[in-house]
Design a protein around this motif. Structure first.
Motif: not given
Length: 507
Positions: A25, A29, A254, A256-258, A260-261, A291, A422, A450-451
């Motif tokens: 992940s 990024l 990172y 925020e990504r985690r 949301r996952a 994710i 987002t 990202w994503d």
């Protein structure tokens, strides 16, 4: 790419799976979601595991209970710092062009030097976490940064679920004490040292007001501002302090990504079957995405395979980059695949093959004069097939077309010349790939995503799926996060589309 380490047992194989999820992940990024994410993650993973095993060997591998002293980071943050160290090595080797430009600028800045400079000048969160016993530090990191639910953290660390909340509160206090001590040990200027006692006092009480002179000082002094974030746990600033202080560049993205996952229920770390050992099979099959939906898990030591069709993807990119497809029985396909680790049994598939699950194929439309296909009326067609008409997204959507999705725009944070946001889209139809478009009204300019990947032409932005999150079930959602710049005004975007079709929107 370097050979990946072999797990020593089934428990370590499961841990490797969860750690790889985090490493890939962050590597994604650092490389902007390009094909370089896997090589970076592989090299960093090998580097970090070697470092962890060397540290364990140095202490004789002995453990004296849960409170054993261990002067090293927990496994996940250790591996994330290994990603940062690997990016430094890439830059020194002349292959820094494989990294995103913003990271390269950071690597050559004074901010990056702090992470490798004199220990007493390194970020306070990093020093505080290192000073904690490893089980305590792991509890803090998994809860605050990886955003894992308490029950999942308790299973992961072998804690009593009923007491994990109380223990977490104690661990937060330990982290605060370590950070306070380290702040006092830092070579501070006379002005900073004069504010140290006051800073400690106002951060202990959630209701305490910050005096104006201290507020002005915190606005000018980086080290004291970091200390305030680490010491003041009310207000939700602790996760940001940890991610930024330990990871460095991209820490907030990172984080925020985690988050949301885990919220979407697709994080490996928070899965219900976390306590089952995950195999590291030849061909990298059955892994979970950072994710993406869980793939096939096999239980070591003779437990039979779950009744699913395994998606096998070799570690690393194929020479021709092609993919073949296989249907996953009643389950959303796996996204990014976990790398191959030797040492546990492999079931099927040969190295060099690349497969991925896709949504069910489209039902051909009936030609004029033919009767309607009764079987297809009850199902919605998969959208975004490569054979369908592509969305160039250079213009606003056609308002006469019925909406097939709903888009939500969330402004996460904003500062004088930039912001983080987002975009989440819920699709009425199943997707095997997607492109989301929107129009900025105030000249905002995209800088990082990202994503997904983005293309901006004037005020129109098109976000395209990454390799690991192309498939979306009917009624499911997809999301991208991004950073952008703005001037004068920063109103929400309009004219959202999904694969060229109009979306209703909010936010």
């Amino acid at each position: 790419m370097p050979d990946l380490p072999t797990p020593q047992d089934a428990a370590e194989a499961t841990l490797f799976s969860e750690c790889w999820d985090a490493v890939l992940s962050y590597a994604d990024l650092c490389t902007g979601g390009s094909a370089d994410a896997r090589p970076l993650a592989s090299e960093a993973f090998s580097r970090g595991i070697r470092e962890a095993r060397a540290a364990e060997a140095g202490t004789g591998g002995k453990s004296f209970g849960r409170r054993a002293r261990s002067p090293r980071l927990p496994r996940i943050p250790l591996l994330l710092t290994a990603v940062r160290q690997t990016t430094i090595a890439w830059e020194a080797q002349g292959i820094g062009d494989r990294l995103v430009p913003e990271l390269r600028l950071w690597l050559n800045s004074e901010q990056a030097e702090r992470f490798s400079g004199p220990p007493l000048h390194r970020p306070l969160a990093l020093r505080g976490l290192r000073d904690m016993q490893e089980p305590d530090a792991a509890l803090l990191w998994l809860t605050e940064v990886e955003a894992m639910p308490p029950a999942a953290v308790a299973r992961r660390l072998g804690l009593d679920p009923a007491g994990v909340a109380e223990e977490l509160q104690q661990v937060r206090g330990v982290f605060r004490d370590r950070c306070h001590r380290n702040h006092l040990d830092t070579p501070l200027s006379e002005e900073c040292r004069s504010y140290a006692r006051l800073l400690d006092a106002v951060t202990r009480s959630p209701a305490a007001d910050v005096p104006d002179d201290l507020s002005r000082h915190l606005a000018r002094c980086v080290e004291c501002a970091e200390a305030a974030a680490c010491l003041k746990h009310s207000g939700g600033g602790l996760p940001s302090a940890l991610a930024g202080g330990v990871i460095g560049w991209g820490g907030l993205a990172y984080l925020e990504r985690r988050r949301r996952a885990v919220e979407s229920g697709l994080s490996r770390s928070a899965a219900d079957d976390l306590d089952e050992p995950a195999p590291w099979m030849q061909g990298s099959g059955g892994g979970r995405a950072r994710i993406g939906r869980a793939g096939l898990l096999a239980v070591a030591a003779g437990v039979s395979l779950l009744a699913l069709v395994v998606t096998l993807v070799p570690f690393g990119s194929g020479d021709d980059g092609t993919e073949t497809t296989a249907e996953s029985a009643g389950r959303r396909p796996a996204g990014e695949q976990v790398p191959s680790f030797d040492g546990l049994p492999s079931d099927s598939g040969s190295v060099g093959e690349s497969t991925s699950s896709t949504a069910s194929p489209k039902t051909p439309k009936s030609s004029a004069g033919e009767g309607a296909d009764t079987g297809s009326k009850s199902e919605k067609e998969a959208q975004g097939d490569s054979s369908s008409s592509a969305e160039e997204d250079g213009a606003a959507p056609n308002p006469s077309e019925p909406a097939v999705c709903h888009a939500r725009y969330d402004l996460v944070s904003e500062w004088p010349d930039g912001f983080q946001a987002t975009v989440t889209v819920k699709s009425d139809y199943a997707l095997d790939t997607w492109r989301v478009g929107w129009t900025f009204r105030d000249g905002q300019k995209m800088t990082q995503m990202w994503d997904g990947s983005f293309d901006q032409k004037g005020s129109r932005v098109t976000a395209s799926a990454a390799d690991y999150n192309k498939s979306v079930a009917a009624g499911g959602s997809l999301a991208v996060g991004f950073l952008a710049s703005w001037r004068d005004a920063n109103s929400p975007p309009v004219d959202f589309t999904l694969n060229g079709r109009s979306c209703t929107h909010s936010g």
